[in-house]
Enzyme design. Sequence first.
Site, PDB file in Angstrom:
ATOM      1  N   ASN A  30     -17.458  -3.566  -1.205  1.00 20.46           N
ATOM      2  CA  ASN A  30     -18.804  -4.105  -0.714  1.00 20.46           C
ATOM      3  C   ASN A  30     -19.551  -3.372  -1.829  1.00 20.46           C
ATOM      4  O   ASN A  30     -18.966  -2.312  -2.112  1.00 20.46           O
ATOM      5  CB  ASN A  30     -18.982  -4.002   0.787  1.00 20.46           C
ATOM      6  N   GLY A  38     -10.317  -5.010   6.719  1.00 22.60           N
ATOM      7  CA  GLY A  38      -9.423  -5.650   5.797  1.00 22.60           C
ATOM      8  C   GLY A  38      -8.826  -5.028   4.697  1.00 22.60           C
ATOM      9  O   GLY A  38      -8.205  -3.913   4.892  1.00 22.60           O
ATOM     10  N   VAL A  39      -8.779  -5.314   3.461  1.00 23.10           N
ATOM     11  CA  VAL A  39      -8.201  -4.697   2.382  1.00 23.10           C
ATOM     12  C   VAL A  39      -8.746  -3.345   2.103  1.00 23.10           C
ATOM     13  O   VAL A  39      -8.342  -2.318   2.167  1.00 23.10           O
ATOM     14  CB  VAL A  39      -8.314  -5.448   0.903  1.00 23.10           C
ATOM     15  N   ASP A  40      -9.934  -3.187   2.121  1.00 24.92           N
ATOM     16  CA  ASP A  40     -10.683  -2.022   2.235  1.00 24.92           C
ATOM     17  C   ASP A  40     -10.182  -1.013   3.223  1.00 24.92           C
ATOM     18  O   ASP A  40     -10.098   0.172   2.646  1.00 24.92           O
ATOM     19  CB  ASP A  40     -12.365  -2.179   2.276  1.00 24.92           C
ATOM     20  N   GLY A 127     -11.660 -13.117   2.939  1.00 29.47           N
ATOM     21  CA  GLY A 127     -11.772 -12.721   4.290  1.00 29.47           C
ATOM     22  C   GLY A 127     -12.971 -12.621   4.936  1.00 29.47           C
ATOM     23  O   GLY A 127     -13.924 -13.536   5.287  1.00 29.47           O
TER      24      GLY A 127
HETATM   25  N1  APR Z   1      -3.222  -6.735   1.643  1.00 30.69           N
HETATM   26  C1  APR Z   1      -3.241  -8.025   1.134  1.00 30.69           C
HETATM   27  N2  APR Z   1      -4.521  -8.817   1.454  1.00 30.69           N
HETATM   28  C2  APR Z   1      -4.958  -8.746   2.682  1.00 30.69           C
HETATM   29  C3  APR Z   1      -4.731  -7.359   3.371  1.00 30.69           C
HETATM   30  C4  APR Z   1      -3.625  -6.475   2.751  1.00 30.69           C
HETATM   31  N3  APR Z   1      -3.311  -5.385   3.407  1.00 30.69           N
HETATM   32  N4  APR Z   1      -5.524  -7.269   4.212  1.00 30.69           N
HETATM   33  C5  APR Z   1      -6.418  -8.361   4.449  1.00 30.69           C
HETATM   34  N5  APR Z   1      -6.012  -9.046   3.290  1.00 30.69           N
HETATM   35  C6  APR Z   1      -6.606 -10.471   2.801  1.00 30.69           C
HETATM   36  C7  APR Z   1      -7.173 -11.305   3.723  1.00 30.69           C
HETATM   37  O1  APR Z   1      -6.266 -12.229   4.572  1.00 30.69           O
HETATM   38  C8  APR Z   1      -8.022 -12.243   2.822  1.00 30.69           C
HETATM   39  O2  APR Z   1      -7.673 -13.264   2.566  1.00 30.69           O
HETATM   40  O3  APR Z   1      -7.375 -10.161   1.789  1.00 30.69           O
HETATM   41  C9  APR Z   1      -8.409 -11.216   1.736  1.00 30.69           C
HETATM   42  C10 APR Z   1      -9.780 -10.472   1.658  1.00 30.69           C
HETATM   43  O4  APR Z   1     -10.194 -10.043   2.737  1.00 30.69           O
HETATM   44  P1  APR Z   1     -11.168  -8.825   3.092  1.00 30.69           P
HETATM   45  O5  APR Z   1     -10.441  -7.716   2.774  1.00 30.69           O
HETATM   46  O6  APR Z   1     -11.939  -9.128   4.258  1.00 30.69           O
HETATM   47  O7  APR Z   1     -12.399  -9.067   1.686  1.00 30.69           O
HETATM   48  P2  APR Z   1     -13.774  -9.845   1.227  1.00 30.69           P
HETATM   49  O8  APR Z   1     -13.424 -11.112   1.858  1.00 30.69           O
HETATM   50  O9  APR Z   1     -13.634  -9.559  -0.077  1.00 30.69           O
HETATM   51  O10 APR Z   1     -14.683  -9.025   2.261  1.00 30.69           O
HETATM   52  C11 APR Z   1     -15.172  -7.574   1.787  1.00 30.69           C
HETATM   53  O11 APR Z   1     -14.974  -6.761   3.654  1.00 30.69           O
HETATM   54  O12 APR Z   1     -13.727  -4.908   4.356  1.00 30.69           O
HETATM   55  C12 APR Z   1     -14.946  -5.358   4.162  1.00 30.69           C
HETATM   56  O13 APR Z   1     -15.622  -3.255   2.798  1.00 30.69           O
HETATM   57  C13 APR Z   1     -15.247  -4.837   2.480  1.00 30.69           C
HETATM   58  O14 APR Z   1     -17.467  -5.293   3.103  1.00 30.69           O
HETATM   59  C14 APR Z   1     -16.582  -5.538   2.271  1.00 30.69           C
HETATM   60  C15 APR Z   1     -16.009  -6.896   3.007  1.00 30.69           C
END
Ligand code: APR
Length: 179
Positions: A30, A38-40, A127
Amino acid sequence: MQLRIGASSIELVPGDISEQQVDAIVNAANGRLSGGGGVDGVIQRKGGPTIMQETDQRYPGGCQTGSAVISRAGNLPAKYVIHAVGPIWSGGNLGEDGLLASAFRSAMELAAEHGCESVAFPAISTGAYRFPLDEAADIALEAVAGFLRKYDQPMLVRFVLQDGPALAAFTNALEQLTE
Ligand code: APR
C-alpha cells in the site's frame, strides 16, 4: 505455462510468492508501505522486521500508486523485495488500468536496474484492492511483455498465482498474448 520473448521468458506457476527462489519478489504493497494482509502480510511475517525498518528509513513518504520501491528481503530466499503499489478498483473510471500497468513497469525497471535475472510477481491489486481478475491479468502480462520486448531483462519473469481462478485468468491472458 511459459512464453519466450527474445532471450527472456514469462512463466505462470501456482504457489506462494514468499517462497520463490528468485532475485526479487514483488510485494502488493500500500502507499504508506505500512504492511497489511495477503501478499504483504506473508512477506512481512516470513521476511521479518528488517524489511519494514528499511522501507521506513529509505522511503518515509511511502510510495505513490502506480509506482514501486525496493528493499532487501530479510529472511526470505529472494535478495530483494520490490514493493509495488497497485490501484484500488473503483469501477474502472479513475485510471485504474494505467496505474496497474505502471506498477508492473516500475517493478520491472527496479528489477532490471538492480541486475536481477529473475523476478516473481503476484496478481497485484486483485485481492484486497478488488481489481477484476481477467482485466488485471491482461494488463499485467501486457505490461511485462512490453518491457521485455524493449529491454530483454530480467531473464525470467514468474507470476505466482495463489489459487485456481487466478491461474486460469493468467493462463487465458498469456494464451491471448501468444496469438
Ligand atoms: N502468494 C501469491 N499470491 C498471493 C498470496 C501469496 N502468499 N497471498 C495472496 N495472494 C494473492 C491474492 O489471492 C490476490 O489474488 O495475491 C493477490 C493480491 O492480493 P493482496 O495481497 O490482497 O494485494 P492487493 O489486492 O494489491 O491489495 C493490497 O492489501 O495487504 C494489503 O498492504 C496491502 O493495503 C495493501 C493491499
